[in-house]
Design a protein around this motif. Structure first.
Motif: not given
Length: 438
Positions: A258, A262, A278-282, A285, A351
């Protein structure tokens, strides 16, 4: 078209940006003196522009974000609360082409042909051989110009304008360093270790200058891209986070993915408008867990297969038992490799945003795996002569599965960038030119 009006509000200096430099850029942009700029940034609820339409408000936000100023919008109130004495002059935004048409999809398109590129590719190889590699800089420019020139967005192609001589200079320095390192390995392990460590520490510098060089020489509609990343940011993204991922036995690897994406994306600009990611690290994972699951499933299946096969065979094991395992390995490599590439690409583009416009990617694991399989077979069966065709097919796939979702008027957005791009020049002091994938 909506009649809603918005106020554009100043929020402050973006995190991580130098306040003095940001305020100086703000002063130059609005043609204000230093004292007035300080009063504006110290005030609360400063309305930079009142009662503008959504398209204009978004352009204000994008333009000011490019110099490190955080700006927001709200529905316009009956009267502005900003004192007239501190209100900066208006920024002029013009629009060209069609009117705001809301949200519409503008797909990328690749028009290159396999045999057409094959002729460029084979000439490049022959000239590289004849010139002992000196022509490689010109070959790189020709290759990039072909792929840029055949990649279209809204009917207009991209351009690559780098000078082969600058690339050649960087490669000569790289070759000299490599020769010196090879000699040092034989003469003095200590010197070789120092040179190796120096090269490792230079990675962030190489990354930054490579990205800056390629961005500056890439353009769309005569507007250059830019890269504004710092060496410190590159150290964190390409040394710090990978080391943490390694020391954590892979647990922090998604954060590394990420941070690197980014860093590269959010530091690129088109003219004066920055890209954002912009994105969740989920999401990363999930990718890692599926990759681990795939490896464990494949490994377990192979172990079970060989145990069963060895139990059924009496006497000397037959080499034929390796055939199913080899086929399974190829299928595993293609499927897992394709899933990794497809997932990372989709996470990246889905994203990513450029001002009010966003990107959309719909790569599919099945179709991309088939592309990898046919390209690999073609290259093996033709002893490498299929490489240019494989590159063209891959470029066509990428373009066909990537779209720019335009909010408002793309031509108007480009017109604004053309007006602003004149004041965004930057110096050219590149030495190395090393490809770093985006």
């Amino acid at each position: 078209m909506s009649n809603e009006k918005y106020d554009v509000l100043l929020e402050g200096v973006a995190e991580g940006r130098d306040a003095v430099q940001v305020k100086s850029a703000f002063a130059q942009l609005f043609k204000l003196d230093v004292d007035k700029v300080e009063r504006i940034f110290q005030a609360k609820q400063v309305v930079l522009k009142a009662g503008v339409d959504l398209d204009t408000a978004v352009k204000y936000i994008a333009r000011l974000a490019s110099i490190g100023v955080i700006v927001s919008k709200r529905e316009a109130k009956a009267a502005s609360t900003i004192p007239v004495a501190t209100q900066p002059p208006a920024m002029i935004f013009t629009s060209a082409g069609r009117k705001n048409e809301g949200v519409h999809r503008t797909p990328f398109k690749f028009t290159g042909k396999g045999f057409e590129y094959f002729k460029i590719w084979i000439v490049n190889i022959l000239l590289n051989i004849v010139t002992l590699g000196i022509y490689s800089a010109w070959a790189k420019v020709r290759n990039k110009q072909y792929f840029y020139g055949n990649t279209l967005l809204d009917g207009v192609s991209f351009e690559y304008t780098a000078s082969p001589l600058k690339i050649l200079k960087g490669r000569i320095i790289a070759v000299v360093f490599y020769i010196a390192y090879s000699v040092a390995v034989k003469l003095s392990p200590v010197v070789a270790a120092i040179m190796g460590l120096s090269l490792f520490l230079l990675i962030p510098w190489v990354v930054v200058n490579s990205l800056r060089f390629n961005a500056r020489h890439s353009s769309y509609r005569n507007i250059n891209f830019r890269f504004a990343g710092s060496i410190g940011g590159a150290v964190k993204a390409f040394i710090g986070w990978p080391l943490l991922g390694l020391l954590s036995l892979g647990l922090l690897l998604p954060f590394s993915w990420k941070k690197q994406t980014s860093y590269i994306t959010s530091n690129h600009l088109y003219g004066g408008s920055p890209f954002t990611f912009d994105v969740s690290v989920k999401a990363y994972y999930k990718l890692l867990l599926i990759l681990i699951g795939g490896v464990l499933l494949f490994g377990g299946t192979v172990v079970i297969y060989f145990k069963m096969a060895s139990g059924l065979i009496i006497g000397k094991p037959s080499p034929t038992i390796m055939i199913p395992a080899a086929i399974a390995y190829v299928a595993f490599y293609l499927s897992v490799g394709a899933y990794y590439m497809v997932s990372k690409t989709n996470i990246h583009y889905n994203n990513t945003q450029l001002a009010p416009h966003r990107f959309e990617s719909n790569w599919k694991t099945g179709s991309y795996a088939m592309l990898l399989l046919t390209n690999t077979l073609g290259i093996l069966l033709t002893l490498g002569l299929f490489i240019p065709f494989a590159k063209v097919r891959t470029a066509a796939y990428k373009a066909a599965h990537t779209t720019l979702v335009v909010t408002g008027d793309l031509a108007g957005f480009v017109a604004v960038e053309q007006e602003m791009s004149g004041s965004l020049g930057e110096g050219v002091h590149d030495i190395f030119d090393i490809d770093i994938g985006l």
